[in-house]
Design a protein around this motif. Structure first.
Motif, mmCIF file in Angstrom:
data_model
loop_
_atom_site.group_PDB
_atom_site.id
_atom_site.type_symbol
_atom_site.label_atom_id
_atom_site.label_comp_id
_atom_site.label_asym_id
_atom_site.label_seq_id
_atom_site.Cartn_x
_atom_site.Cartn_y
_atom_site.Cartn_z
ATOM 1 N N ARG A 175 2.448 19.044 56.844
ATOM 2 C CA ARG A 175 2.618 17.783 57.552
ATOM 3 C C ARG A 175 2.923 16.658 56.562
ATOM 4 O O ARG A 175 3.744 15.782 56.824
ATOM 5 N N GLN A 176 2.271 16.683 55.413
ATOM 6 C CA GLN A 176 2.420 15.594 54.455
ATOM 7 C C GLN A 176 3.824 15.513 53.867
ATOM 8 O O GLN A 176 4.317 14.426 53.583
ATOM 9 N N ASN A 180 8.908 11.524 54.218
ATOM 10 C CA ASN A 180 10.174 10.847 53.951
ATOM 11 C C ASN A 180 11.141 10.934 55.122
ATOM 12 O O ASN A 180 12.306 10.559 54.990
ATOM 13 N N ASN A 181 10.691 11.427 56.255
ATOM 14 C CA ASN A 181 11.572 11.499 57.412
ATOM 15 C C ASN A 181 10.911 10.828 58.609
ATOM 16 O O ASN A 181 9.809 10.289 58.515
ATOM 17 N N MET A 182 11.602 10.855 59.739
ATOM 18 C CA MET A 182 11.098 10.158 60.921
ATOM 19 C C MET A 182 9.796 10.753 61.433
ATOM 20 O O MET A 182 8.961 10.037 61.991
ATOM 21 N N ASP A 243 17.040 12.392 63.191
ATOM 22 C CA ASP A 243 17.367 12.941 61.870
ATOM 23 C C ASP A 243 17.076 14.439 61.777
ATOM 24 O O ASP A 243 17.232 15.039 60.714
ATOM 25 N N GLY A 244 16.647 15.063 62.890
ATOM 26 C CA GLY A 244 16.392 16.497 62.903
ATOM 27 C C GLY A 244 14.957 16.881 62.614
ATOM 28 O O GLY A 244 14.567 18.030 62.835
ATOM 29 N N SER A 245 14.147 15.963 62.108
ATOM 30 C CA SER A 245 12.740 16.281 61.869
ATOM 31 C C SER A 245 12.001 16.332 63.206
ATOM 32 O O SER A 245 12.461 15.776 64.206
#
Length: 312
Positions: A175-176, A180-182, A243-245
Motif C-alpha cells: 500500500r505504501q 506517488n500515484n492517485m 492514472d491506472g492505479s
C-alpha cells in the motif's frame, strides 16, 4: 480440488445451481490431503469464524487469520503466519510481515496445506463474511461437468517483504509504495447504501466520498455480492483512478425488505383547502424512520482465541 478453487453456487427457485464466484485456494497435500465429501453428504457449516487463531497442534505452531470452520479439524483460512514466544513462554502477538509467501504463490495452483483450505487474505475475509450457519460445503476431487467462472487474479509478490499483497492494512508496503500515484493521494471511504432485496446498487454508491475523487474514476465490485435476501453484506469495491492505479475499499450494503425500504422514504400529503375557509392548512408530513441495522452473518470473534487445531 483438481483446479484448486472454492466456488460459490446460487440455486434459483426451480432451477439448476449456477456457479457465481470462484476463489483461488490451496488444499492438503500427500498424506494430509483434504478429505472429499460424498455427493449426497456435504459438510454443514456451523457458522463459526475467528479473526485470528493460533494452531497449537501444527508443527511449527502458526497463526492464521479469518478462519472459517468447515468440519472437524478443517478450516478455511488465510495463509499461515510465523509464530514466536517470548522468553517467559508467552505468545508474541501476530506480526503481519511474517506471512507464508510460498503458500501464497501456490494458491490456485498447488496443494500445500496440511489439510485445511488456504486463501489469500482478501478472499478469506470475503468467505468469512459470505457464509452462513447451515450452509452446505461439498469437497469434490473433480470439477468435470461444472461451469466454473474465472477466479480473480492475485497481485504478484514483487517487493522484498513478507506481507500478503492483498492485505489492505495501510502499513502494508504494497500500500505504501502507491504514495506517488492517485491511489495514495486519494482516500475513498466505504458507504452503507440501503437496497431492497434482489436489487444490486451501483458499485459507486458504496463509496461515501466519490464526489471528492477525480473525474474519470471508475468503480466495480471485486466480487458480485448476494443481495437476494435481507442482510448487512460486506463488499469490496475496486476504485480505479484515471492514472491506472487502484485500491480496494471495504463497504457494506444494507439489504432490506420492500416494506423496510418504503418506510425510509419520506412522503407528503398535498395541500388541501377547507371549503369553509380561504386559509390553506399546512401539509402533513409522514415522519421518516430508518430500518434497524441488520447483522451480517457470520459473527466473528476477536483475536485473543487459541484453537487447538491440527496443521492448517
Amino acid at each position: 480440488m483438481d483446479i484448486q478453487r472454492a466456488v460459490f453456487f446460487h440455486t434459483p427457485e426451480n432451477g439448476d445451481p449456477i456457479a457465481e464466484v470462484s476463489l483461488r485456494i490451496s488444499t492438503g497435500a500427500g498424506e494430509l490431503k483434504t478429505p472429499t465429501t460424498p455427493a449426497d453428504k456435504p459438510h454443514i457449516l456451523s457458522g463459526y469464524t475467528a479473526r485470528l487463531l493460533l494452531f497449537t497442534k501444527s508443527r511449527p505452531i502458526v497463526w492464521v487469520r479469518y478462519a472459517t470452520h468447515v468440519s472437524g479439524d478443517i478450516f478455511f483460512h488465510s495463509q499461515p503466519y510465523d509464530h514466536f514466544v517470548d522468553p517467559d513462554g508467552k505468545d508474541v502477538p501476530l506480526d503481519k510481515s511474517l506471512f507464508n509467501l510460498a503458500g501464497y504463490r501456490s494458491l490456485g495452483n498447488n496443494t500445500i496445506s496440511h489439510g485445511c483450505i488456504r486463501l489469500a487474505m482478501r478472499d478469506a475475509i470475503y468467505l468469512a463474511n459470505t457464509i452462513y450457519k447451515g450452509m452446505p460445503v461439498y469437497v469434490f476431487q473433480s470439477s468435470k461437468g461444472y461451469d466454473i467462472p474465472a477466479a480473480e487474479s492475485l497481485p504478484p509478490v514483487d517487493l522484498n517483504t513478507r506481507w500478503d499483497p492483498t492485505d489492505m492494512d495501510p502499513a502494508n508496503p504494497y500500500r505504501q509504495r502507491e504514495k506517488n500515484n492517485m491511489a495514495w493521494r486519494y482516500k475513498p471511504t466505504g458507504a452503507q447504501p440501503m437496497t431492497p432485496a434482489g436489487k444490486l446498487p451501483a458499485a459507486a454508491d458504496c463509496i461515501g466520498n466519490k464526489d471528492q475523487l477525480p473525474a474519470g474514476t471508475s468503480y466495480r465490485y471485486l466480487y458480485t455480492p448476494d443481495v437476494s435476501a435481507p442482510v448487512l453484506r460486506t463488499v469490496f469495491i475496486v476504485v480505479t483512478y484515471p492514472d491506472g492505479s487502484y485500491e480496494e475499499v471495504r463497504a457494506k450494503i444494507n439489504v432490506v425488505t420492500e416494506e423496510e425500504m418504503t418506510a425510509t422514504t419520506p412522503t407528503t400529503t398535498p395541500e388541501t383547502t377547507s371549503p369553509d375557509s380561504s386559509e390553506t392548512e399546512p401539509p402533513t408530513t409522514t415522519e421518516t424512520t430508518t430500518a434497524p441495522e441488520l447483522t451480517s452473518p457470520p459473527a466473528t470473534t476477536e483475536a485473543d482465541e487459541t484453537e487447538p487445531t491440527p496443521d492448517p
